[in-house]
Motif scaffolding. Structure first.
Motif, PDB file in Angstrom:
ATOM      1  N   TRP A   1     -22.374 137.142  13.278  1.00  9.23           N
ATOM      2  CA  TRP A   1     -23.367 137.527  13.623  1.00  9.23           C
ATOM      3  C   TRP A   1     -24.679 137.282  13.493  1.00  9.23           C
ATOM      4  O   TRP A   1     -25.269 137.182  13.853  1.00  9.23           O
ATOM      5  CB  TRP A   1     -23.121 139.112  14.335  1.00  9.23           C
ATOM      6  CG  TRP A   1     -24.280 139.979  14.595  1.00  9.23           C
ATOM      7  CD1 TRP A   1     -25.493 139.794  15.528  1.00  9.23           C
ATOM      8  CD2 TRP A   1     -25.578 141.118  13.603  1.00  9.23           C
ATOM      9  NE1 TRP A   1     -25.934 140.603  16.123  1.00  9.23           N
ATOM     10  CE2 TRP A   1     -26.451 141.262  14.329  1.00  9.23           C
ATOM     11  CE3 TRP A   1     -24.909 141.274  12.410  1.00  9.23           C
ATOM     12  CZ2 TRP A   1     -27.318 142.120  14.301  1.00  9.23           C
ATOM     13  CZ3 TRP A   1     -26.381 142.021  11.545  1.00  9.23           C
ATOM     14  CH2 TRP A   1     -27.771 142.343  12.927  1.00  9.23           C
ATOM     15  N   ILE A   2     -25.313 137.353  11.894  1.00  5.00           N
ATOM     16  CA  ILE A   2     -26.683 137.398  12.085  1.00  5.00           C
ATOM     17  C   ILE A   2     -26.691 136.127  11.526  1.00  5.00           C
ATOM     18  O   ILE A   2     -27.920 135.684  11.489  1.00  5.00           O
ATOM     19  CB  ILE A   2     -26.314 137.544  10.547  1.00  5.00           C
ATOM     20  CG1 ILE A   2     -27.752 137.374   9.843  1.00  5.00           C
ATOM     21  CG2 ILE A   2     -25.400 137.355   9.292  1.00  5.00           C
ATOM     22  CD1 ILE A   2     -28.762 138.875   9.872  1.00  5.00           C
ATOM     23  N   THR A   3     -25.720 134.496  11.485  1.00  2.00           N
ATOM     24  CA  THR A   3     -25.553 133.559  11.333  1.00  2.00           C
ATOM     25  C   THR A   3     -26.182 133.489  12.876  1.00  2.00           C
ATOM     26  O   THR A   3     -27.690 132.523  12.902  1.00  2.00           O
ATOM     27  CB  THR A   3     -24.378 132.603  11.341  1.00  2.00           C
ATOM     28  OG1 THR A   3     -23.609 133.269  10.294  1.00  2.00           O
ATOM     29  CG2 THR A   3     -24.281 130.876  11.894  1.00  2.00           C
ATOM     30  N   THR A   4     -25.924 133.547  14.070  1.00  3.02           N
ATOM     31  CA  THR A   4     -26.151 133.278  15.546  1.00  3.02           C
ATOM     32  C   THR A   4     -27.741 133.860  15.724  1.00  3.02           C
ATOM     33  O   THR A   4     -28.730 133.228  15.788  1.00  3.02           O
ATOM     34  CB  THR A   4     -25.621 134.204  16.559  1.00  3.02           C
ATOM     35  OG1 THR A   4     -24.179 134.240  16.592  1.00  3.02           O
ATOM     36  CG2 THR A   4     -26.023 133.979  17.826  1.00  3.02           C
ATOM     37  N   GLU A   5     -28.286 135.628  15.126  1.00  5.99           N
ATOM     38  CA  GLU A   5     -29.674 135.846  15.017  1.00  5.99           C
ATOM     39  C   GLU A   5     -30.420 134.845  13.809  1.00  5.99           C
ATOM     40  O   GLU A   5     -31.506 134.850  14.977  1.00  5.99           O
ATOM     41  CB  GLU A   5     -29.538 137.082  14.206  1.00  5.99           C
ATOM     42  CG  GLU A   5     -28.648 138.638  14.906  1.00  5.99           C
ATOM     43  CD  GLU A   5     -29.013 139.016  16.477  1.00  5.99           C
ATOM     44  OE1 GLU A   5     -30.569 138.081  15.757  1.00  5.99           O
ATOM     45  OE2 GLU A   5     -28.596 138.594  17.331  1.00  5.99           O
ATOM     46  N   MET A   6     -30.146 134.754  12.836  1.00  6.56           N
ATOM     47  CA  MET A   6     -31.140 133.578  11.968  1.00  6.56           C
ATOM     48  C   MET A   6     -31.196 132.570  12.806  1.00  6.56           C
ATOM     49  O   MET A   6     -32.462 131.846  12.427  1.00  6.56           O
ATOM     50  CB  MET A   6     -30.874 133.422  10.553  1.00  6.56           C
ATOM     51  CG  MET A   6     -30.069 134.045  10.044  1.00  6.56           C
ATOM     52  SD  MET A   6     -32.072 134.689   9.527  1.00  6.56           S
ATOM     53  CE  MET A   6     -31.311 136.668   7.982  1.00  6.56           C
TER      54      MET A   6
ATOM     55  N   LYS B   1     -31.554 131.865  16.077  1.00  5.65           N
ATOM     56  CA  LYS B   1     -32.267 131.977  16.915  1.00  5.65           C
ATOM     57  C   LYS B   1     -33.732 132.434  16.850  1.00  5.65           C
ATOM     58  O   LYS B   1     -34.584 131.859  17.287  1.00  5.65           O
ATOM     59  CB  LYS B   1     -32.185 133.816  17.533  1.00  5.65           C
ATOM     60  CG  LYS B   1     -31.214 133.783  18.641  1.00  5.65           C
ATOM     61  CD  LYS B   1     -31.186 135.094  19.281  1.00  5.65           C
ATOM     62  CE  LYS B   1     -29.810 135.463  20.183  1.00  5.65           C
ATOM     63  NZ  LYS B   1     -29.696 137.258  20.213  1.00  5.65           N
ATOM     64  N   ARG B   2     -33.828 132.188  15.594  1.00  8.08           N
ATOM     65  CA  ARG B   2     -35.154 133.254  14.572  1.00  8.08           C
ATOM     66  C   ARG B   2     -35.725 131.336  14.221  1.00  8.08           C
ATOM     67  O   ARG B   2     -37.267 131.397  13.472  1.00  8.08           O
ATOM     68  CB  ARG B   2     -35.500 133.768  13.563  1.00  8.08           C
ATOM     69  CG  ARG B   2     -35.103 134.991  14.411  1.00  8.08           C
ATOM     70  CD  ARG B   2     -34.612 136.439  13.215  1.00  8.08           C
ATOM     71  NE  ARG B   2     -35.023 137.988  13.570  1.00  8.08           N
ATOM     72  CZ  ARG B   2     -34.103 138.237  15.210  1.00  8.08           C
ATOM     73  NH1 ARG B   2     -33.158 137.132  15.003  1.00  8.08           N
ATOM     74  NH2 ARG B   2     -34.183 139.367  15.029  1.00  8.08           N
ATOM     75  N   GLY B   3     -35.206 130.394  14.225  1.00  8.41           N
ATOM     76  CA  GLY B   3     -35.505 129.088  14.073  1.00  8.41           C
ATOM     77  C   GLY B   3     -35.182 129.069  12.564  1.00  8.41           C
ATOM     78  O   GLY B   3     -35.438 127.858  11.670  1.00  8.41           O
ATOM     79  N   PHE B   4     -34.118 129.011  12.022  1.00 10.55           N
ATOM     80  CA  PHE B   4     -33.487 129.056  10.376  1.00 10.55           C
ATOM     81  C   PHE B   4     -33.087 128.414  10.700  1.00 10.55           C
ATOM     82  O   PHE B   4     -31.497 128.105  11.762  1.00 10.55           O
ATOM     83  CB  PHE B   4     -33.278 130.142  10.201  1.00 10.55           C
ATOM     84  CG  PHE B   4     -34.536 130.823   9.592  1.00 10.55           C
ATOM     85  CD1 PHE B   4     -34.405 131.126   8.377  1.00 10.55           C
ATOM     86  CD2 PHE B   4     -33.960 132.023   9.969  1.00 10.55           C
ATOM     87  CE1 PHE B   4     -35.633 131.615   7.653  1.00 10.55           C
ATOM     88  CE2 PHE B   4     -35.107 133.222   9.533  1.00 10.55           C
ATOM     89  CZ  PHE B   4     -35.495 132.873   8.121  1.00 10.55           C
ATOM     90  N   TYR B   5     -32.650 127.620  10.064  1.00 13.90           N
ATOM     91  CA  TYR B   5     -31.228 126.165   9.692  1.00 13.90           C
ATOM     92  C   TYR B   5     -30.069 127.162   8.960  1.00 13.90           C
ATOM     93  O   TYR B   5     -30.487 127.212   7.840  1.00 13.90           O
ATOM     94  CB  TYR B   5     -31.872 124.835   8.599  1.00 13.90           C
ATOM     95  CG  TYR B   5     -30.747 124.257   8.736  1.00 13.90           C
ATOM     96  CD1 TYR B   5     -29.678 123.736   9.813  1.00 13.90           C
ATOM     97  CD2 TYR B   5     -30.477 124.173   7.229  1.00 13.90           C
ATOM     98  CE1 TYR B   5     -28.765 123.023   9.262  1.00 13.90           C
ATOM     99  CE2 TYR B   5     -28.670 123.095   6.919  1.00 13.90           C
ATOM    100  CZ  TYR B   5     -28.480 122.706   8.358  1.00 13.90           C
ATOM    101  OH  TYR B   5     -27.532 121.896   7.702  1.00 13.90           O
ATOM    102  N   VAL B   6     -29.252 127.312   9.651  1.00 13.30           N
ATOM    103  CA  VAL B   6     -28.414 128.014   8.679  1.00 13.30           C
ATOM    104  C   VAL B   6     -26.896 127.379   8.514  1.00 13.30           C
ATOM    105  O   VAL B   6     -26.442 126.591   9.131  1.00 13.30           O
ATOM    106  CB  VAL B   6     -27.360 129.229   9.461  1.00 13.30           C
ATOM    107  CG1 VAL B   6     -26.642 130.037   9.163  1.00 13.30           C
ATOM    108  CG2 VAL B   6     -28.528 130.050   9.629  1.00 13.30           C
TER     109      VAL B   6
ATOM    110  N   ILE C   1     -24.651 133.412   3.538  1.00 17.10           N
ATOM    111  CA  ILE C   1     -25.633 132.250   4.150  1.00 17.10           C
ATOM    112  C   ILE C   1     -26.676 132.082   3.235  1.00 17.10           C
ATOM    113  O   ILE C   1     -27.314 132.866   1.857  1.00 17.10           O
ATOM    114  CB  ILE C   1     -26.135 133.588   5.126  1.00 17.10           C
ATOM    115  CG1 ILE C   1     -27.076 134.493   5.233  1.00 17.10           C
ATOM    116  CG2 ILE C   1     -25.066 133.641   6.336  1.00 17.10           C
ATOM    117  CD1 ILE C   1     -27.715 134.963   6.500  1.00 17.10           C
ATOM    118  N   PHE C   2     -26.599 130.687   3.605  1.00 17.86           N
ATOM    119  CA  PHE C   2     -27.837 130.142   3.034  1.00 17.86           C
ATOM    120  C   PHE C   2     -28.918 129.454   3.679  1.00 17.86           C
ATOM    121  O   PHE C   2     -28.215 128.827   4.880  1.00 17.86           O
ATOM    122  CB  PHE C   2     -26.999 128.453   1.685  1.00 17.86           C
ATOM    123  CG  PHE C   2     -27.770 128.256   1.176  1.00 17.86           C
ATOM    124  CD1 PHE C   2     -28.401 129.336  -0.093  1.00 17.86           C
ATOM    125  CD2 PHE C   2     -27.811 126.996   0.354  1.00 17.86           C
ATOM    126  CE1 PHE C   2     -28.867 128.743  -0.797  1.00 17.86           C
ATOM    127  CE2 PHE C   2     -28.756 125.948   0.347  1.00 17.86           C
ATOM    128  CZ  PHE C   2     -29.183 126.757  -0.752  1.00 17.86           C
TER     129      PHE C   2
END
Lengths: 355, 355
Positions: free
Chosen positions: B275-280, B282-287, B295-296
């Motif tokens: 879930w947090i991967t998806t959220e990050m 969404k905010r433009g983070f490369y995960v 997560i990195f």
């Protein structure tokens, strides 16, 4: 042996700890544990800690515990290093202060872990023979090449070395570290800790396993000049950041603060030691004057090995070292008065049978 | 530096563990601890042990715990070595399997304790650069001179290496030990433990600090061919006979047996991670695709160091590594859903402010 073993593994000759038999009704007098439980505060402190944060890492430097131990000895936290039992502290000390090219010295009859460390870390050593009365010949430790380590009181002899004699050894090794391993010091006249502010080459190693009744918790410590403590910390932080778990930190902290329980149990053990010494002498045993929580005894008419075996057959475990010079001695831990009575009774029947 | 320091101390470059700040209301997402408490059985088992024999030494070989861990993996006790956290197991492994004359290999971006061990034990090493996608180039580990060590999944990248690739590395190092450090494996597809009976050169290292919520208790272990386990045991028995205290043995034993609690908490963490991967994203983070409990992540528009500092100012601690190649990444531990919501909220406000 295997192709995968390093040269280090190949040269090891591992230490053999005292037997830890799991037999019901065994009277265990072989590894110098305290017969009394730790302070009730220790159990309470661990229970409190248990409900808190077992899922989080402990403090890597255990600062609060270092402060408490420092305070007990009127020293600073910077004078204190904590390890996973005094054995780990000794292992780190070998790495921190001894070199692979320079011979260290320790007594020929002493804690049998020293040559084990020396082999592991490839440190050459000289074993200095004891005097005929088993005392340590201090002058033989002067001007050592690589440093000095000895227990005070010595084990398994139980003999205490006066602080004046330790000063002589320190004065005559100004450029080498002298490690005084005080596992049994709380049953003896006085600690070399009082010399730390005078001697920057003195490292005192102690443990909570004996006088603080916490062998099961694995906490030992070193006391010395901040410069030596810093060296130990560098080794530890290159080896394992968190060596003492949360429960052990909480328990040890509580143990060092309960001075009354400590004094009470220590006095009881010393009293029992004096009484059992008299009783053993009555039976014709030679008993070295002990400053520890064990006695080291020998009998002219009964071989130590036979007594050891016969006692073991009757569920009493004492320690016998198959080593030249002490092969006719037994090392017996001081238990409660009750267990010492059992020991005497069983010993009497064995001696009668083997007369 | 001092005249008393050994050459060993002088060459150390100690590991710096993640900050352990003792601030109330701190959201601690920097050392990959489990946000859930351990199994309630662990607390009960420790309480029971606490009332028993704290004054007696623990079992030096922790046989029962070794059997339980072995049983969990369909292995024998002779395949299991227990240590004071996986860091101690790794330190012993460096001593047991790596030589001071032979270069070992590990990834250039990896657990930063490996070069620390190498310096401590004077083992030369090559740091193998990662591929551009941060994956480990397996062929660069073939035919190593002195052995191989890498985490799977790797840290701090969070990436998992398939077992087929690990087999290739094992096949191409038949005379060297390959250490697979599986601190995070319970959050990943599958352990290399399944290869132990096929490869006598494989040592798998695991810990109870992450998936078993016992970072505060200090228990790690190695799994491998009995021949490798024997080498580790020889080192340990030359270093410290009793490395795991009674309470840690009891707690770890109980943790490994409570499979339901383990599965439940592990699944929750994996679910939160997805879930947090998806959220990050969404905010433009490369995960990076994580197989761990962290997560990195990296953002094109926001420097990682600034995000780290601003989060810390707001009592949220994540990990930032000041190291070329990963200096614009943050490593963030997966907490509870609630704490991840707080993180997102705070991050949103920081990003808005720094737009």
């Amino acid at each position: 042996m295997s192709k995968f073993w390093s040269e280090t593994v190949k040269r090891t000759e591992p230490y053999v700890p005292g037997e830890q038999l799991d037999i019901p009704n065994l009277l265990k007098l072989n590894t110098n544990e305290n017969p009394y439980p730790p302070s009730p505060n220790v159990v309470d402190a661990i229970k409190t800690e248990l409900e808190r944060k077992l899922h989080l890492y402990p403090s890597p430097s255990a600062d609060q515990l270092r402060e408490s131990i420092g305070a007990y000895y009127n020293l600073e936290a910077s004078n204190v290093f904590i390890g996973n039992g005094s054995d780990e502290v000794l292992a780190f000390s070998f790495m921190a202060f001894f070199e692979s090219g320079q011979k260290i010295r320790f007594p020929a009859v002493t804690y049998s872990f020293y040559p084990v460390y020396a082999k592991l870390f490839n440190v050459p050593y000289e074993e200095i023979p004891l005097n005929r009365d088993f005392s340590i010949p201090s002058e033989a430790f002067f001007q050592s090449e690589g440093g000095v380590i000895f227990p005070n009181p010595n084990a398994p002899t139980s003999l205490y070395m006066e602080l004046e004699t330790i000063k002589d050894i320190l004065d005559n090794n100004p450029d080498q570290v002298v490690i005084v391993d005080e596992a049994y010091i709380d049953f003896a006249p006085g600690s070399a800790v009082s010399l730390i502010n005078t001697y920057d080459n003195l490292l005192v190693v102690q443990t909570m396993s004996k006088s603080r009744s916490l062998a099961g918790l694995r906490v030992g410590f070193a006391l010395g000049n901040p410069n030596l403590i810093q060296a130990l910390t560098r080794i530890k932080d290159s080896f394992n950041s968190y060596t003492i778990d949360r429960l052990a930190i909480a328990g040890a902290e509580s143990a060092i603060r309960d001075i009354e329980h400590f004094k009470d149990t220590t006095h009881k053990i010393i009293k029992t030691r004096e009484w059992i010494t008299t009783e053993m002498k009555k039976r014709g045993f030679y008993v070295l004057p002990s400053s520890t929580n064990f006695i080291f005894i020998s009998h002219y008419n009964y071989r130590a090995e036979i007594l050891y075996t016969e006692l073991k057959n009757q569920n009493i475990l004492v320690r016998h070292f198959n080593k030249a010079g002490i092969e006719n001695y037994l090392r017996i831990t001081i238990g409660t008065d009750e267990s010492m009575h059992s020991l005497l009774q069983t010993l009497d029947s064995i001696m009668l049978k083997n007369k």
